[in-house]
Design a protein around this motif. Structure first.
Motif, PDB file in Angstrom:
ATOM      1  N   ASN A  22       8.288   8.269 -34.170  1.00  0.00           N
ATOM      2  CA  ASN A  22       8.082   7.554 -32.907  1.00  0.00           C
ATOM      3  C   ASN A  22       7.555   6.152 -33.177  1.00  0.00           C
ATOM      4  N   LEU A  29      11.669  -1.377 -31.663  1.00  0.00           N
ATOM      5  CA  LEU A  29      11.715  -1.873 -30.285  1.00  0.00           C
ATOM      6  C   LEU A  29      10.956  -3.192 -30.171  1.00  0.00           C
ATOM      7  N   MET A 137       8.244  12.376 -21.120  1.00  0.00           N
ATOM      8  CA  MET A 137       9.314  11.846 -21.972  1.00  0.00           C
ATOM      9  C   MET A 137       8.792  11.656 -23.389  1.00  0.00           C
ATOM     10  N   ASN A 138       9.705  11.450 -24.298  1.00  0.00           N
ATOM     11  CA  ASN A 138       9.362  11.080 -25.660  1.00  0.00           C
ATOM     12  C   ASN A 138       8.630   9.734 -25.635  1.00  0.00           C
ATOM     13  N   ALA A 140       8.634   7.113 -27.676  1.00  0.00           N
ATOM     14  CA  ALA A 140       9.460   5.934 -27.921  1.00  0.00           C
ATOM     15  C   ALA A 140      10.337   5.617 -26.712  1.00  0.00           C
ATOM     16  N   THR A 141      10.859   6.632 -26.050  1.00  0.00           N
ATOM     17  CA  THR A 141      11.675   6.430 -24.857  1.00  0.00           C
ATOM     18  C   THR A 141      10.841   5.827 -23.736  1.00  0.00           C
ATOM     19  N   SER A 142       9.648   6.374 -23.513  1.00  0.00           N
ATOM     20  CA  SER A 142       8.756   5.848 -22.479  1.00  0.00           C
ATOM     21  C   SER A 142       8.392   4.395 -22.743  1.00  0.00           C
ATOM     22  N   THR A 143       8.111   4.097 -23.994  1.00  0.00           N
ATOM     23  CA  THR A 143       7.736   2.734 -24.363  1.00  0.00           C
ATOM     24  C   THR A 143       8.888   1.766 -24.105  1.00  0.00           C
ATOM     25  N   ALA A 144      10.102   2.180 -24.426  1.00  0.00           N
ATOM     26  CA  ALA A 144      11.263   1.326 -24.202  1.00  0.00           C
ATOM     27  C   ALA A 144      11.467   1.046 -22.708  1.00  0.00           C
ATOM     28  N   LEU A 145      11.366   2.077 -21.885  1.00  0.00           N
ATOM     29  CA  LEU A 145      11.515   1.880 -20.443  1.00  0.00           C
ATOM     30  C   LEU A 145      10.433   0.949 -19.908  1.00  0.00           C
TER      31      LEU A 145
END
Length: 159
Positions: A22, A29, A137-138, A140-145
């Motif tokens: 992550n 990112l 959410m994962n 890394a996914t949350s951070t990207a959003l």
């Protein structure tokens, strides 16, 4: 990796991250979108863990990373910047929140989020809306959003 603790602009802070992959994805990112990364220790893996570099790939050389011994050291280092906590415990949608260009977006550890004393120091708590039958959410996914929305709002997405 470059170390620029005083660089202005949006920052991502990870509180005691536990999964090397992550962190690697979030470093990538940050490199792609121009956000510096703060890692608040202890982490659940060794910094030299090959999974960090494998996930971040060669992007790791294009992101500013600052490691902090603990939350107190991190909090002192960010100065007067707003600290925005992303948490499933908030009712405030990140999409209805107004971000500032130098906000610090804080994410808790994968297994437990952040302790109450950390949440209480934050200037705001927001959540990423999701269906009620799922938990989270994962990281890394949350951070990207979150970073994408914050940069979009502030007009700071890379061109």
């Amino acid at each position: 990796m470059r170390e620029r603790a005083n660089a202005r602009g949006m920052r991502i802070a990870l509180f005691e991250p536990e999964i090397a992959g992550n962190v690697g994805a979030i470093l990538r990112l940050g490199a792609c979108l121009g956000a510096a990364i703060d890692l608040i220790e202890p982490m659940g893996f060794q910094w030299e863990d090959r999974r960090v570099r494998r996930t971040a790939m060669d992007y790791i050389d294009h992101v500013s990373v600052t490691r902090h011994a603990d939350f107190g050291a991190f909090h002192s280092a960010i100065g007067s910047r707003r600290l925005i906590l992303f948490t499933t415990k908030s009712q405030q949608s990140a999409y209805d929140f107004t971000f500032a260009a130098d906000d610090v977006l804080l994410f808790g550890k994968e297994s437990a989020g952040v302790p109450a004393f950390v949440a209480e120091t934050c200037d705001a708590r927001v959540r990423i809306p999701m269906r009620p039958e799922v938990r989270s959410m994962n990281l890394a996914t949350s951070t990207a959003l979150a970073l994408g929305e914050a940069l979009r709002q502030t007009g700071n997405l890379p061109r």
